[in-house]
Design an enzyme around this catalytic site. Structure first.
Site, mmCIF file in Angstrom:
data_model
loop_
_atom_site.group_PDB
_atom_site.id
_atom_site.type_symbol
_atom_site.label_atom_id
_atom_site.label_comp_id
_atom_site.label_asym_id
_atom_site.label_seq_id
_atom_site.Cartn_x
_atom_site.Cartn_y
_atom_site.Cartn_z
ATOM 1 N N ASN A 104 13.655 -9.160 5.194
ATOM 2 C CA ASN A 104 13.811 -10.352 4.933
ATOM 3 C C ASN A 104 13.918 -10.868 3.407
ATOM 4 O O ASN A 104 13.971 -9.951 2.574
ATOM 5 C CB ASN A 104 12.746 -11.267 5.739
ATOM 6 N N ASP A 164 8.178 -9.578 11.794
ATOM 7 C CA ASP A 164 7.517 -9.779 12.968
ATOM 8 C C ASP A 164 7.315 -8.773 13.770
ATOM 9 O O ASP A 164 6.937 -8.486 14.470
ATOM 10 C CB ASP A 164 7.287 -11.483 14.186
ATOM 11 N N LYS A 202 22.318 8.577 12.596
ATOM 12 C CA LYS A 202 23.127 7.354 12.632
ATOM 13 C C LYS A 202 23.321 6.872 13.347
ATOM 14 O O LYS A 202 24.862 7.375 13.952
ATOM 15 C CB LYS A 202 24.211 6.899 11.110
ATOM 16 N N ASP A 228 -0.380 -7.624 13.233
ATOM 17 C CA ASP A 228 -0.488 -9.097 12.257
ATOM 18 C C ASP A 228 -1.653 -8.571 11.647
ATOM 19 O O ASP A 228 -2.851 -8.144 12.283
ATOM 20 C CB ASP A 228 -1.043 -10.111 13.318
ATOM 21 N N ILE A 229 -1.596 -8.171 10.203
ATOM 22 C CA ILE A 229 -1.850 -8.280 9.626
ATOM 23 C C ILE A 229 -3.410 -8.655 8.511
ATOM 24 O O ILE A 229 -4.828 -8.390 9.589
ATOM 25 C CB ILE A 229 -0.921 -7.435 7.921
ATOM 26 N N LYS A 239 -2.421 -22.600 12.036
ATOM 27 C CA LYS A 239 -1.802 -20.480 11.753
ATOM 28 C C LYS A 239 -3.249 -20.425 11.254
ATOM 29 O O LYS A 239 -3.849 -19.203 11.712
ATOM 30 C CB LYS A 239 -1.402 -20.322 10.874
ATOM 31 N N LYS A 270 -5.151 -17.166 13.431
ATOM 32 C CA LYS A 270 -5.134 -16.655 12.456
ATOM 33 C C LYS A 270 -7.135 -16.134 11.575
ATOM 34 O O LYS A 270 -7.691 -15.059 11.116
ATOM 35 C CB LYS A 270 -4.265 -16.078 11.782
HETATM 36 O O1 C5P Z 1 2.812 -15.496 11.539
HETATM 37 P P1 C5P Z 1 3.220 -15.651 10.407
HETATM 38 O O2 C5P Z 1 4.475 -14.682 9.805
HETATM 39 O O3 C5P Z 1 4.251 -17.234 10.575
HETATM 40 O O4 C5P Z 1 2.224 -15.488 9.494
HETATM 41 C C1 C5P Z 1 2.165 -15.583 8.176
HETATM 42 C C2 C5P Z 1 0.836 -15.697 7.617
HETATM 43 O O5 C5P Z 1 0.686 -14.139 8.052
HETATM 44 C C3 C5P Z 1 1.128 -14.773 6.128
HETATM 45 O O6 C5P Z 1 0.081 -14.280 5.036
HETATM 46 C C4 C5P Z 1 1.637 -13.391 6.701
HETATM 47 O O7 C5P Z 1 0.921 -12.171 5.600
HETATM 48 C C5 C5P Z 1 0.787 -12.627 7.602
HETATM 49 N N1 C5P Z 1 1.619 -11.570 8.477
HETATM 50 C C6 C5P Z 1 0.338 -10.872 8.359
HETATM 51 N N2 C5P Z 1 1.397 -9.348 8.966
HETATM 52 C C7 C5P Z 1 2.582 -10.045 10.559
HETATM 53 C C8 C5P Z 1 2.867 -11.360 10.223
HETATM 54 C C9 C5P Z 1 2.189 -12.305 9.140
HETATM 55 O O8 C5P Z 1 -0.257 -9.779 7.431
HETATM 56 N N3 C5P Z 1 2.659 -9.090 11.487
#
Ligand code: C5P
Length: 409
Positions: free
Chosen positions: A210, A279, A289, A310-311, A341, A345
């Protein structure tokens, strides 16, 4: 409390019997979190070996002004700039006289003359030498130049005399050095930040990613260091230099970022998830390749994507969790999605920004945000990412302190 966390202390050791106490002083300064570099005069080397002080400080000891090899490593001006504080301990009558008169005959006196960092001395000498008018005048001159004078103490001296001239004990000196710095917002705290994009490989030459530039995360890391924290920055591939005093861990994929975050989690007080984590990732990374069929213009290619971990949520779910801050980059209903969120989260705070506006988008130098908490909303008007990062760090530190109390033993 690690009051000297991240601070750079240049310890000048001159040739007096109290030089043996410098070894303990280095240990205490390091224990308080300081990065210590030692400069020794020729006389000091008669009392204690550079090797001892090198082993204790973990850095090469600097001895000569005219040593081309040492200068190539860290030159004297660079060393003078490096220091956040200079302490000369022990400071003999001779070095005090040289400093008072602006002499620069060796490395230590040159550094004292060149630096703009606060400079301190811990006088150590025979009581007669200390009480002599010349020494008293020199110390007065140094005080007038804003040099801080720690001690000396009164008591029995190595030569058998009794009177003023004993160097203060290492514990007292370490305290005095810490007092040079006022307590900052995040003194002694450990902050872990994720930043930049992640790259999800499709095959050996292609990936999904991205537009994240990493600028916000790098500005936050810098602001947290300015506020006294130890900072680890887990960064995706970005084109930015590593800010000073930051432990940077480079990763490519979301799974690598997840791993690096948990590998570096120990002792973390505050976690800031600023990365634009992909994501999804391709379910399978092709070993070779992917080749197109040159004879089939209507050929399509399907890549199956699976969800990445989701970290930020995985950090918020830890049993012993740090204070967790997330980011919400949205193009519509920014505050609504951000508040959702925050709850989903289990974050302590979320920073919402509207990335539909090019002026404050991913690659721009500016941003405009709102920091949201459960019972809290603070809009921050458009400003550079550097300025906003300082404001965010301030709010984060205040909310963190109000939940965890001040000070850290
Ligand atoms: O779910 P979304 O991507 O919109 O959420 C954004 C927040 O979640 C940010 O703090 C981003 O760094 C964190 N994030 C994460 N791991 C992911 C997706 C988002 O830590 N796989």
């Amino acid at each position: 409390m690690q009051r000297l966390n991240n601070k750079r202390v240049l310890l000048g050791v001159s040739g007096g019997i109290a030089a043996y106490k410098s070894a303990e002083l280095i240990r205490l300064l390091s224990k308080q979190g300081a990065d210590v570099r030692v400069v020794m005069t020729k006389g000091a080397c008669e009392f204690i070996t550079p090797l001892t002080l090198q082993a204790l400080s973990g850095n090469p000891v600097h001895l000569d002004l005219l040593d081309a090899k040492a200068e190539a490593g860290m030159g004297h001006i660079e060393l003078a700039r490096w220091a956040d504080v200079i302490l000369v301990a022990p400071a003999t009558a001779n070095i005090i006289a040289q400093m008072a008169n602006g002499q620069a005959g060796d490395l230590l006196t040159t550094l004292c003359l060149a630096t703009s960092a606060p400079t301190c001395i811990a006088p150590a000498m025979n009581q007669g030498m200390y009480l002599d008018e010349a020494t008293q005048t020199n110390i007065e001159l140094l005080r007038e130049k804003d040099v801080r004078v720690f001690g000396p103490a009164d008591g029995t001296q190595a030569c058998g005399d009794v009177g003023p001239g004993r160097m203060l004990e290492p514990e007292q000196l370490a305290e005095h050095v810490a007092d040079v710095f006022s307590r900052e917002l995040l003194t002694g705290r450990k902050v872990l930040i994720t930043g930049g994009p992640t790259q999800e490989a499709i095959d050996p030459v292609r990936y999904i990613s991205n537009h994240s530039s990493g600028k916000m995360a790098f500005a936050l890391a810098t602001a947290a260091v300015e506020a006294g924290a130890s900072v680890t920055l887990v960064s995706g591939p970005v084109n930015l230099p590593t800010p000073d005093r930051i432990n940077r861990v480079d990763i490519l994929s979301a799974r690598e970022m997840h791993q690096a975050v948990h590998d570096n989690m120990k002792g973390t007080d505050i976690f800031i998830g600023c990365a634009a984590v992909c994501d999804y990732r391709p379910a399978e990374i092709m070993k070779d390749k992917i080749k197109k069929n040159p004879d089939d213009p209507s050929e399509t290619l399907e890549i199956k994507l699976v969800k990445n971990p989701d970290i930020v949520s995985s950090v918020a779910d830890l049993k012993e969790r740090p204070f967790v801050v997330g980011f919400a980059a949205e193009t519509q209903n920014v505050l609504g999605y951000a508040a959702d969120k925050l709850r989903r989260k289990k974050l302590d705070l979320i920073v919402a920004n509207d990335v539909s506006d090019d002026e404050i988008g991913f690659s721009s130098d500016n941003n405009e945000i709102t920091v949201l908490g459960d019972d809290f909303e603070e809009p921050m008007s458009r400003a550079s990412k550097t300025v906003l990062a300082r404001k965010i760090v301030k709010v984060v530190a205040q909310r963190f302190e109000s939940e965890n109390g001040t000070g850290k033993e």
